[in-house]
Design a protein around this motif. Structure first.
Motif: not given
Length: 224
Positions: A119-126, A142-148, A151-153
């Motif tokens: 569960e990625v927060e709004e405005g998160a990076s790196n 594992i870098p999640m460069t395309e995380a939104l 919820e991200n799988n």
């Protein structure tokens, strides 16, 4: 000719209350008890001073209400039974499959891949997905460069940072990132294989490898 007395009706009510005290709470005023009370009242009424028609109609309406409630209770019980059967069938179909649950500790069997959710927060990076061994050592990232946001799988193939297959055992998933220039940790859901299903009173529990029992209601995703 004998007329009805208030004592006769009181006796009938007393008899009903005795039954009421010994009956189950779910059926304190059953259809049969109400009908017996109504018939007793009619049999013992004074023919020279019969019950008012309006009162009689009101009692019949009450009887219809009691009958309707009994029928409704039976329908609800039937629906609940069907729901439990459907839930049990659904749970049994999960045996042998991977499910994503609110637990970031997973068991790696040495084969296949382990899906997870972050569960990625709004405005998160790196955003970085981290895998640590049971002794706390970081074994892969594992870098999640395309995380939104949301919820991200994520899918871990069971290999370390150099691409070598890791031995079977327990591992832990975590996720970190930067929000408003501050380091943050995100909620991670791991997954595991369902070994069996336990059906209890009002609950269905999944027996998950390496985790233990998880309620069916807590399953977030069914992995392929």
């Amino acid at each position: 000719m004998t007329g009805i007395s208030s004592t006769t009706q009181a006796d009938a009510l007393s008899s009903y209350r005795t039954q009421e005290n010994t009956s189950t709470p779910e059926n304190e005023l059953g259809q049969d008890a109400f009908l017996e009370l109504l018939v007793a009242q009619l049999n013992n009424q004074n023919p020279l001073d019969p019950q008012d028609n309006g009162d009689f109609i009101a009692e019949l309406a009450q009887f219809s209400s009691v009958e309707g409630i009994d029928n409704l209770n039976n329908s609800v019980d039937s629906l609940l039974s069907d729901y439990k059967s459907s839930q049990a069938l659904q749970a049994s179909a999960l045996v042998g499959r991977q499910v994503v649950v609110p637990n970031n500790e997973v068991y790696w069997s040495g084969e296949g891949s382990i899906p997870a959710m972050v569960e990625v927060e709004e405005g998160a990076s790196n955003v970085m997905f981290n895998i640590t061994s049971d002794d706390g050592a970081l074994v892969a990232q594992i870098p999640m460069t395309e995380a939104l946001p949301g919820e991200n799988n994520v899918l871990w193939d069971g290999k370390d940072a150099e691409g070598n297959a890791l031995p079977p055992g327990k591992y832990k998933f975590t996720a970190t990132g930067v929000v408003d220039e501050k380091a943050e940790s995100f909620v991670v859901y791991g997954s595991a294989r369902v070994n069996s299903v336990t059906l209890g009173d009002g609950s269905t529990m999944l027996n998950v490898a390496g985790i233990g029992q998880i309620p069916l209601s807590e399953v977030r995703e069914i992995a392929e």
